[in-house]
Design a protein around this motif. Structure first.
Motif, PDB file in Angstrom:
ATOM      1  N   LEU A 183      11.465 -14.202 -14.550  1.00  0.00           N
ATOM      2  CA  LEU A 183       9.679 -13.663 -15.174  1.00  0.00           C
ATOM      3  C   LEU A 183       9.849 -13.863 -16.257  1.00  0.00           C
ATOM      4  O   LEU A 183       8.089 -14.420 -16.196  1.00  0.00           O
TER       5      LEU A 183
ATOM      6  N   LYS B 142       5.456 -16.688 -18.288  1.00  0.00           N
ATOM      7  CA  LYS B 142       3.692 -15.748 -19.055  1.00  0.00           C
ATOM      8  C   LYS B 142       3.500 -16.648 -20.035  1.00  0.00           C
ATOM      9  O   LYS B 142       4.248 -17.423 -20.885  1.00  0.00           O
TER      10      LYS B 142
ATOM     11  N   ASN C 127       7.211  -9.324  -6.903  1.00  0.00           N
ATOM     12  CA  ASN C 127       6.823  -8.835  -8.370  1.00  0.00           C
ATOM     13  C   ASN C 127       4.960  -8.329  -8.411  1.00  0.00           C
ATOM     14  O   ASN C 127       4.693  -7.890  -9.645  1.00  0.00           O
TER      15      ASN C 127
ATOM     16  N   LEU D 297       4.129 -16.563 -10.765  1.00  0.00           N
ATOM     17  CA  LEU D 297       4.646 -15.730 -11.782  1.00  0.00           C
ATOM     18  C   LEU D 297       4.409 -15.806 -13.131  1.00  0.00           C
ATOM     19  O   LEU D 297       5.247 -14.888 -13.625  1.00  0.00           O
TER      20      LEU D 297
END
Length: 569
Positions: free
Chosen positions: A343, A347, A172, A465
């Motif tokens: 993903l 975060k 990514n 990630l």
């Protein structure tokens, strides 16, 4: 050695299934002089591989050495011993560690199958023998238009993880440009070039042809097969084995060309495991036995055909691993399907809670570890929650970041929204008091980049990630800027771990450990060497291709790589 020509429906090796394990076996056998036929019951080839991230975990590979020259086979062996626990099989693990790098070099030297290094850490890098980089490689991007008319038979990527039909690399790196398209001229230019190029591909070929990740791996393997004149017969299901005495001699097939295919050397089962065998998984998955639900994004054709055929031939299958599948938190997207949460969980500004409003795991661990935590929680699901800042910057599930509007996902119920946390709790049937307390407790540490409860962001994998631009912890930020959003997480999988018992070379054995002559298994039809654990990115495809290579060589009469026999042509 010159490959033998097929004699009607007679070949040396018949491979049942067209994922990475099966195609790797087929290519290897053909390159060593055997005639090969591949059959696939679905109208498209590529199996689960075409849906996957296209990553292989191969300790000691030459690509990884550039990033981690100090890594050793002994360290990888210690790591696998710690990770597999009671399921550590020294002979098979040693064969994998010996053959893996050789397999990778052989495919890159002999075929169009190519790889690039990644920066993936092991999933548990602090465990003895774990590393921060160097063991995972990624299939190189590929122009699948070289498949010509066979492009129509390549399984498309999972639609829910593409954007306007475009694919991104599993690492990514380039998706960041899409996140920043409205903030950076460089990113805006990059995105526009991608969109224009993709539009041109769709006009010319009816689909995007610049493929990445697992779609690139499937396309490269298929191209290698077609280069070697290995027929891949789609719409050709295997119905039953044929025998001569105690030896498996071939398969009766249905579909487009019903009949019998004779295999002089062996039949190789490579049907992708039993993730869509509803009856078998209902008797194995703990959350289903407890009355829960399960939603798998793997191809619907993975109904356990290989394991059924193997059992009918006398092969041993046991559901013995504590975690029988590679768990994946998914969300159900109305009108589209299942979205794997690969993903967003990593975060900053996102947390996952149960119906009591409490967190239950480190959200930045691997999908398998988070899925296992969901299974252990006993609710069959959870809620992934974030604030307005986070959803507009990173997206949430299938809902994309700004400037893509959120309204369609709010209207169809995929996204839940609340002006306050109490409002969000009501919309999701979450205990409001528990949620308020959880967020307050989390935010106290998050403002300093700390997760005192689950230590999120303290390993290289947690951070890999996440958002490297967010300081001080790329995985942790407070959840505090309303309105607030949530998406429902449910338990899915990326494939099964339990499989047929085999020798190191892939020969299927019965319950007394005796080899069933002429029958082999690779990929998810063969019991995983990982014992139900998930040590790093690519631990399914890495062993699938490695043992496919070993099996293909064995069928051609070449000693297993683990014996110390050197690289053969």
């Amino acid at each position: 050695m010159e490959p033998k020509k097929e004699e009607g429906h007679v070949c040396d090796v018949l491979v049942v299934g067209s994922g990475a394990g099966g195609l790797a076996t087929a290519i290897t056998a053909r390159k060593h002089g055997l005639s090969v036929i591949v059959i696939e019951k679905e109208p498209v080839f590529g199996g689960t591989t075409a849906f996957s991230g296209g990553v292989l975990w191969i300790p000691g590979n030459r690509h990884g050495k550039s990033n981690n020259p100090s890594d050793t086979r002994d360290a990888a062996r210690r790591y696998l011993k710690a990770e597999t626990g009671n399921w550590f099989d020294a002979q098979t693990i040693d064969a994998f560690l010996e053959a893996g790098p050789k397999m990778l070099d052989w495919f890159e030297r002999e075929t169009v199958v190519k790889f690039v290094p990644t920066l993936y850490p092991d999933y548990h890098p602090t465990v003895d023998g774990g590393v921060d980089v160097g063991r995972s490689v990624l299939a190189a991007p590929f122009d699948s238009s070289v498949l010509g008319s066979d492009l129509a038979r390549l399984r498309p990527p999972l639609g829910s993880i593409t954007f306007m039909g475009m694919m991104f690399n599993s690492s990514n790196a380039d998706i960041r440009h899409f996140f920043n398209a409205t903030k950076s001229l460089t990113s805006f230019t990059y995105v526009m070039k991608r969109l224009v190029a993709h539009a041109g591909e769709v006009v010319r070929h009816g689909r995007g042809v610049q493929v990445t990740s697992g779609n690139a791996l499937a396309a490269r393997l298929a191209a290698a097969c077609l280069d070697l004149d290995i027929p891949i017969l789609t719409d050709t299901p295997a119905l039953r084995m044929t025998k001569d005495g105690g030896r498996i001699t071939g398969v009766e097939v249905g579909g487009a060309s019903p009949g019998r295919i004779v295999a002089r050397r062996g039949v190789v089962l490579a049907c992708g495991g039993y993730a869509q065998d509803l009856a078998r998984r209902a008797g194995i998955y703990a959350h289903l036995k407890a009355g829960g639900e399960h939603f798998s994004p793997v191809p619907e054709g993975n109904t356990g055909d290989g394991i059924r055929l193997g059992e009918e031939a006398g092969g041993a299958f046991d559901a013995e691993f504590a975690q029988p599948a590679a768990w994946m938190p998914i969300s159900r997207v109305p009108g589209i399907g299942y979205f794997p949460h690969l993903l967003d969980r990593y975060k900053p500004g996102m947390i996952a809670v149960l119906s009591n409003g409490r967190r239950f795991t480190n959200e930045s661990e691997s999908y398998h570890d988070v899925g296992a935590a969901m299974v252990a929680a006993g609710e069959g699901g959870a809620w992934l929650i974030c604030d307005h800042r986070a959803i507009r910057k990173y997206g949430l599930g299938h809902a994309k970041p700004a400037p893509v509007p959120l309204l369609p996902w709010l209207r169809n119920g995929y996204l839940k929204k609340g002006k306050t946390l109490t409002d969000l709790a009501k919309a999701c049937a979450i205990d409001a008091t528990g949620l308020d307390a959880t967020v307050a407790e989390f935010n106290r540490g998050a403002r300093q980049g700390l997760d005192e409860q689950f230590h999120r962001g303290e390993t290289t994998f947690n951070r890999y990630l996440a958002d490297p631009d967010h300081k001080p912890n790329p995985s942790v930020a407070p959840v505090e800027q309303g309105p607030f959003y949530a998406v429902r997480l449910e338990i899915g999988d990326l494939g099964t771990f339990d499989g047929l018992k085999t020798t190191v070379e892939g020969a299927v054995v019965d319950r007394d450990g005796r080899v069933i002559d002429g029958l082999f298994a690779v990929g998810n039809d063969r019991a995983s060497i990982m014992g139900g654990n998930y040590p790093g990115a690519g631990i399914t495809l890495g062993p699938a291709m490695t043992f496919g290579w070993i099996t293909g060589r064995y069928l051609a009469g070449i000693a297993p790589a683990a014996t110390g026999e050197g690289n053969a042509a």
